[in-house]
Structures are given as structure tokens and as C-alpha cells.
Write an enzyme that holds these catalytic residues in place. Sequence first.
Site, PDB file in Angstrom:
ATOM      1  N   GLY A  66       0.857  -1.184   0.000  1.00  0.00           N
ATOM      2  CA  GLY A  66       0.000   0.000   0.000  1.00  0.00           C
ATOM      3  C   GLY A  66       0.889   1.228   0.000  1.00  0.00           C
ATOM      4  CD  GLU A  67       2.311   6.382   0.928  1.00  0.00           C
ATOM      5  OE1 GLU A  67       3.462   6.596   0.479  1.00  0.00           O
ATOM      6  OE2 GLU A  67       1.975   6.635   2.091  1.00  0.00           O
ATOM      7  CB  SER A  68       5.316   2.734   3.689  1.00  0.00           C
ATOM      8  OG  SER A  68       6.011   3.795   3.067  1.00  0.00           O
ATOM      9  CB  CYS A  98       5.288  -3.626  -1.398  1.00  0.00           C
ATOM     10  SG  CYS A  98       5.698  -2.207  -2.440  1.00  0.00           S
ATOM     11  NE  ARG A 127       7.354   5.990   1.156  1.00  0.00           N
ATOM     12  CZ  ARG A 127       7.006   7.110   0.530  1.00  0.00           C
ATOM     13  NH1 ARG A 127       7.948   7.985   0.174  1.00  0.00           N
ATOM     14  NH2 ARG A 127       5.746   7.367   0.276  1.00  0.00           N
ATOM     15  CB  ILE A 156       3.562  -1.980  -7.546  1.00  0.00           C
ATOM     16  CG1 ILE A 156       3.074  -3.148  -8.418  1.00  0.00           C
ATOM     17  CG2 ILE A 156       2.733  -0.730  -7.836  1.00  0.00           C
ATOM     18  CD1 ILE A 156       1.673  -3.614  -8.085  1.00  0.00           C
ATOM     19  CG  HIS A 197       2.814  -6.198  -4.383  1.00  0.00           C
ATOM     20  ND1 HIS A 197       1.998  -5.648  -3.411  1.00  0.00           N
ATOM     21  CD2 HIS A 197       3.604  -5.192  -4.816  1.00  0.00           C
ATOM     22  CE1 HIS A 197       2.285  -4.371  -3.271  1.00  0.00           C
ATOM     23  NE2 HIS A 197       3.253  -4.066  -4.105  1.00  0.00           N
ATOM     24  CD  GLU A 199       0.430  -8.789  -2.107  1.00  0.00           C
ATOM     25  OE1 GLU A 199       0.428  -7.553  -2.226  1.00  0.00           O
ATOM     26  OE2 GLU A 199       1.460  -9.444  -1.848  1.00  0.00           O
TER      27      GLU A 199
END
Length: 217
Positions: A66-68, A98, A127, A156, A197, A199
Amino acid sequence: MNESAVFQDSRVAAPDSGDPPTIGVLALQGDVREHVAALDLCGAEPVLVRRPAELAAVDALVLPGGESTAISKLLEIFELLEPLRARLRDGMPAFGSCAGMILLADEVLDTRPDARHLSGIDMTVRRNAFGRQVDSFETDLDFAGLEGGPMRAVFIRAPWVERAGDGVEVLARVPGGPAAGRIVAVRQGSVLATAFHPEVTGDHRVHRMFVDLVRAR
């Protein structure tokens, strides 16, 4: 993502008998549903975690992509930051993909000054190391400890590991190109992290590895 990366994985072993481990998926932001589905297929009992009481009830935790920086802020808002740090210190197994890798790091480069991290693995992570969204890519990786040959990895806006501590096992590196040799999967004790990822591809061998690690605990 290239549709060719999405496939049905026949290499995941059937779930073990006995009581399934209860594995939480941090459900504040990111690709939560995909991790829940993968864990279920690997014989775990996945549950969503948004509150301290939910965290306290699980055997292990997945931190999704997601967005860390957004996730780190939400950890504070939902009063999960310190309880999660405490559970990691106490040995709770965890897996981050990620953004989850970034959150599990001991040190994060190129992030916001107000971002928080969990110090679950002795590593320094950069990052967005591979570039912006348009620089996302796929490649085949040799992943230590996984049978069945290379796995397709989807990156991504991904990080990479700049430094891995003495107690950190390197599981995968980028095989070629400008980033050849960069570390993209690691394990320290019962904590696992990938820059990519697993998943989203249908290849659930990394999730199976994590479920087996939780069972062993």
C-alpha cells in the site's frame, strides 16, 4: 500488471491437518483482500486487524502493500503502533510485502520525517527504490527455500534492502538489469519481508512458507 503474471498455482501443498493458525492482516490500507485469500488457501484462518484487541488475538500478522507513510499514520490513529512494536519484540511472526517491508525495517531511507517504522528486522530499506509507478515491473526470482523453480515477482513502486544485518537471511535478489543484486526478500527469525507482491500473482508459495513458519512457532 501484465495479465500473464496471473495464474493458478498448483505448487502450494494442501493445508495441514489440525487447528489452523489465526493470522491477522493489517486492514488499514492497501491490498488486504489478496492476502486474506492467499492465507485461506494455505490453510490459515485469516482475520482483519484494525484495533489493539484484534491484534492481541492473532498468532501472527501480515502487513500488506500500500502506501507506507499512510499506513504508519493510521497505525498511530488506530492506536496500533506501540502494541504492534511490543508484539514484534515478543516474537510474534510477521510478513510484510512492499509497504509492509518498509514498515518492518529498522531504518528507512527516502521517506517522510514523520513516518514511523516498527524495527521488526535489522535492515535499512530504501523507499520507492526502483522508481515511480510507471517504473513498476515483473521478473522471475530465485527464492531461497522455495521448491518449484523461480517465482514471478511483481514490483510496484517497490523498495529494496540497502543493508541487511548479521542475523538477517537474504532470500532473493534482483537477477539482472540496472538493479541486479539488490536484495528484495529477507527473513530474520519469524519475520519475513518481500519488496514485491506475492499476493497478486496466484503463486502462494511465500504465503505457504509463512504459514508453515507460524505453525512451527
